[in-house]
Design a protein around this motif. Structure first.
Motif, mmCIF file in Angstrom:
data_model
loop_
_atom_site.group_PDB
_atom_site.id
_atom_site.type_symbol
_atom_site.label_atom_id
_atom_site.label_comp_id
_atom_site.label_asym_id
_atom_site.label_seq_id
_atom_site.Cartn_x
_atom_site.Cartn_y
_atom_site.Cartn_z
ATOM 1 N N TRP A 1 0.826 -1.210 0.000
ATOM 2 C CA TRP A 1 0.000 0.000 0.000
ATOM 3 C C TRP A 1 0.868 1.272 0.000
ATOM 4 C CZ3 TRP A 1 -2.080 1.823 5.329
ATOM 5 C CH2 TRP A 1 -2.711 3.069 5.207
ATOM 6 N N LEU A 2 1.640 1.497 1.060
ATOM 7 C CA LEU A 2 2.471 2.705 1.130
ATOM 8 C C LEU A 2 3.912 2.429 0.729
ATOM 9 C CD1 LEU A 2 1.125 4.046 4.553
ATOM 10 C CD2 LEU A 2 0.441 4.794 2.278
ATOM 11 N N HIS B 1 -2.785 10.855 6.828
ATOM 12 C CA HIS B 1 -2.488 12.026 6.003
ATOM 13 C C HIS B 1 -1.955 11.617 4.627
ATOM 14 C CE1 HIS B 1 -1.859 16.228 5.375
ATOM 15 N NE2 HIS B 1 -0.559 16.114 5.243
ATOM 16 N N TYR B 2 -1.005 10.670 4.604
ATOM 17 C CA TYR B 2 -0.426 10.203 3.335
ATOM 18 C C TYR B 2 -1.049 8.864 2.987
ATOM 19 C CZ TYR B 2 3.095 13.706 4.409
ATOM 20 O OH TYR B 2 3.728 14.877 4.717
ATOM 21 N N HIS B 3 -2.370 8.852 2.794
ATOM 22 C CA HIS B 3 -3.073 7.576 2.738
ATOM 23 C C HIS B 3 -3.103 6.933 1.361
ATOM 24 C CE1 HIS B 3 -6.109 10.798 2.032
ATOM 25 N NE2 HIS B 3 -6.230 10.063 0.949
ATOM 26 N N GLY B 4 -2.644 7.636 0.326
ATOM 27 C CA GLY B 4 -2.782 7.107 -1.030
ATOM 28 C C GLY B 4 -1.675 6.153 -1.425
ATOM 29 N N ASN B 5 -1.999 5.270 -2.369
ATOM 30 C CA ASN B 5 -0.951 4.470 -2.991
ATOM 31 C C ASN B 5 -0.152 5.381 -3.920
ATOM 32 O OD1 ASN B 5 -0.703 2.244 -5.706
ATOM 33 N ND2 ASN B 5 0.473 2.015 -3.835
ATOM 34 N N LYS B 6 -0.880 6.306 -4.567
ATOM 35 C CA LYS B 6 -0.195 7.336 -5.347
ATOM 36 C C LYS B 6 0.147 8.510 -4.445
ATOM 37 C CE LYS B 6 -2.053 6.438 -9.908
ATOM 38 N NZ LYS B 6 -2.715 6.999 -11.087
ATOM 39 N N LYS B 7 1.272 9.142 -4.755
ATOM 40 C CA LYS B 7 1.687 10.288 -3.949
ATOM 41 C C LYS B 7 0.743 11.467 -4.137
ATOM 42 C CE LYS B 7 6.394 8.637 -4.244
ATOM 43 N NZ LYS B 7 7.613 8.619 -5.060
ATOM 44 N N THR B 8 -0.001 11.462 -5.237
ATOM 45 C CA THR B 8 -0.874 12.589 -5.563
ATOM 46 C C THR B 8 -2.316 12.384 -5.097
ATOM 47 O OG1 THR B 8 -0.946 11.512 -7.721
ATOM 48 C CG2 THR B 8 0.408 13.479 -7.533
ATOM 49 N N CYS B 9 -2.590 11.301 -4.365
ATOM 50 C CA CYS B 9 -3.963 11.002 -3.943
ATOM 51 C C CYS B 9 -4.552 12.165 -3.139
ATOM 52 C CB CYS B 9 -3.988 9.725 -3.106
ATOM 53 S SG CYS B 9 -5.649 9.199 -2.648
#
Lengths: 443, 443
Positions: B212-213, B259-267
């Motif tokens: 995921w991360l 806060h940084y929950h996306g698989n993509k950095k841009t989520c």
């Protein structure tokens, strides 16, 4: 516009031969990285000793508190065809500093002053105003200390110090193995000043990575320190300020962007998530080096940083990881090549962090050299990137030994080398067919 | 197995009514967040004053060097239906510490000792061995200082200190606005010890975020400090060690994962990249609170951390951002609900960081309560999540005032509330149609 774009590195122009060449060269470059391991050990030993020497040196207390800024970057290849070139930034611990931009250089060169007068060790490296830090004095002292270090600790062990170049921020050490004269290795040692209190105005907006690495990432970058190396602008008749100026460096951020290069956080962490971004940069660097080798005088202003800059611009625009899957190597590389060619054609390659600064503008990059570059790149594209065919000693498949020894200087020899390449392929094919027939008859 | 999975929260079970309910509740919860702004200001003022007070306090020098650990987390909603509950961790600066795990609690509770004996201010909070830091002494002093602070600086301004609970690590302050008795707000102040020297064995592997991360992210997490709060295990007849034990806390990492929950950095950085992950967690918290309100005694062991843990497990398995696009809210929430229900059914909810520890195991979560939870969750699923229909005072669309005042205690009243909900929809529809007809006739 669209038709020009198509002709400049669009994937429709990739012939099967070109595709094969790019992938073959890519494989070679992957192997090349392994050669570096031994060199890394030698350089690590040298640097550990140098740091020890500086920490205990009696001559110059200001150089006692140094640390390696880009530690671990030993492993990034600066030059592709000379895998044993290393770049090491030595961070000097200074007091609070004030920057002032040298206007004619659009945010790339700075005068660096102390916030307040001081009696600390840095006083020996100031100009007459007792505030401005002299780039030449710092560089000269770095040179003196490294020379002393080598003569005290590495005398006769193969390391020699190279002549000081006025435009380079580095003190360069060269190593020649006794057993093999060709086994050359070099280390660029660059003294570096840290300015923790925010990026200068010209870079304040941060790099254009919003669509690629994200806004949070950009904000993180801009919150970090920024560094300066004692490098003056190119050109003659420099003003006094320019002679003592420092060039801004983002190599710590560049390193991070190379490492965390995916749009997805998981990019390149498993086999199925691999991408070809780094390989594309290495291919472009390889191409740049090849061209510089062929036309050292005409392309003197060109350097690998131009390639790296173009690379980051393409990454920030072509953001999705799937576009960079290993199967897309040729397409991706030709996109990068096409972008680079367009930059040359338009005479515009903005610095990735200092966007106002055009790396393709004179006097750093004279019009004449740019025109030459544009023509050479067009020619390369039209002929199927012959420069990538230049074989090298460590290449897995060496088609023609003559071509290695004799540097190629014009189109004729490129064609010759291409022919010898084809010759090898034909021979291989004949052997395979013969073996095949043999097998059929045996059964 | 597959058929069980299908029945437990598979998207095939989402009826149009359920889909509408989830999306409506999601919209309510988004609005709810805005209500919090005013409360945030009041709490910020309180905390600034408390920090000032502690820094200058003459009684207890050990509490002078505190800092807020989870600064900015004021904005994370701890409880959904009571948006004005805040959680604040106050980091105490200690010397080097040694952890020892209390074995019967599988890595969640620790005895914390000093590396070496000391005469510094922490000596007043040690047990008789002059090494072990007493959780109860630290908590008692925090309580005493906060009480003194309130009586010295906020007397008569609406803040009162709540009675100390033996199982809570927090000192809780409550605020009641003079104008509106219902305007309740509370702040949990939790003293926290930092242990910078590596995560304990039970958590060393790091959370399961590789897919995921990413692995790089996991390594970053594990390289950070870990924190401990003065919380003892649940249950009677605790051993002396357990009474003075500390519970490990990863809330700083949890905050970062949120806060940084996306698989993509841009989520979630642009409108087109939005996802519904956070909203799913809020819906689950909302459901948990609703159930606890209905069955306070039976579901006493259940808390929002169970929901958060299930949420992280689902995120680490269902990694692609597209699966969590806003249009997928109902499907995503039902996946989360389904996972939570399966955990209850199987009696297994591993702590996200201390994987050996099962949060659904007795004595912390008795078998009886777990069985009750399993049944309630199944019932909720079969009836279309009636608990989410409980309206609240701040809801944008208040269907029935009676339902707000009278807490729902059984299925009958849930059905009643559902009917009144439908009633409002029908009324709205009639009004819209009438206005429409009016418009047509006017033109």
């Amino acid at each position: 516009m669209e038709s020009q774009r198509r002709s400049l590195g669009d994937d429709s122009t990739i012939s099967p031969e070109l595709d094969r060449l790019i992938r073959q060269r890519g494989r070679d470059l992957r192997l090349r990285k392994l050669d570096q391991q031994n060199a890394v050990k030698i350089v690590n030993h040298l640097m550990d000793s140098l740091l020890e020497f500086l920490k205990n040196n009696e001559d110059q207390p200001f150089f006692r508190e140094v640390s390696v800024l880009t530690s671990g970057s030993y492993y990034e290849l600066v030059k592709i065809n000379k895998p044993n070139e290393f770049d090491i930034m030595l961070k000097l611990k200074g007091p609070r500093l004030v920057l002032s931009e040298l206007e004619e250089y659009q945010g790339l060169f700075y005068k660096i002053k102390l916030c307040k007068a001081t009696r600390t060790e840095i006083q020996h490296f100031l100009l007459e105003d007792e505030r401005t830090i002299s780039a030449t004095k710092i560089k000269a002292e770095m040179y003196r200390l490294v020379r002393k270090f080598i003569s005290n600790h590495f005398q006769g062990e193969g390391w020699v110090i190279r002549r000081n170049l006025v435009n380079s921020p580095a003190v360069t050490l060269e190593f020649k193995a006794k057993e093999n004269e060709d086994d050359v290795m070099s280390v660029d040692i660059v003294p570096t000043l840290e300015v923790p209190q925010g990026w200068p105005q010209a870079a304040r907006a941060g790099p254009n990575v919003d669509k690629w690495l994200g806004k949070k990432c950009r904000r993180q970058f801009v919150s970090k320190a920024v560094y300066f190396v004692p490098k003056r602008p190119k050109g003659r008749n420099l003003k006094d300020d320019a002679k003592e100026s420092w060039r801004i460096s983002f190599s710590h951020i560049e390193k991070e962007m190379m490492h965390y290069h995916g749009n997805k956080k998981t990019c390149c962490e498993t086999h199925s998530n691999r991408c070809c971004r780094k390989l594309c940069l290495r291919l472009l660097k390889c191409l740049i080096e090849g061209l510089k080798q062929q036309y050292p005088k005409e392309l003197e202003p060109l350097c690998s940083y131009h390639g790296k800059t173009a690379f980051f611009h393409v990454l920030s625009d072509r953001v999705h990881d799937t576009l960079w899957s290993p199967g897309q190597l040729s397409v991706s590389f030709m996109k990068l090549f096409g972008y680079f060619e367009r930059c040359a054609l338009n005479g515009s390659l903005p610095h990735f962090f200092v966007r106002e600064h055009n790396l393709f503008s004179p006097p750093a990059f004279p019009k004449r050299a740019l025109l030459f570059l544009t023509n050479v790149l067009r020619e390369q594209r039209e002929l199927g990137l012959p420069v990538l065919k230049v074989p090298s000693p460590t290449s897995a498949l060496v088609p023609d030994t003559d071509a290695v020894i004799q540097p190629i200087s014009g189109t004729e020899s490129i064609v010759a080398s291409e022919r010898s390449f084809r010759h090898v392929y034909v021979c291989l094919l004949v052997v395979i067919v013969c073996v095949g027939i043999g097998c059929v008859f045996q059964t």
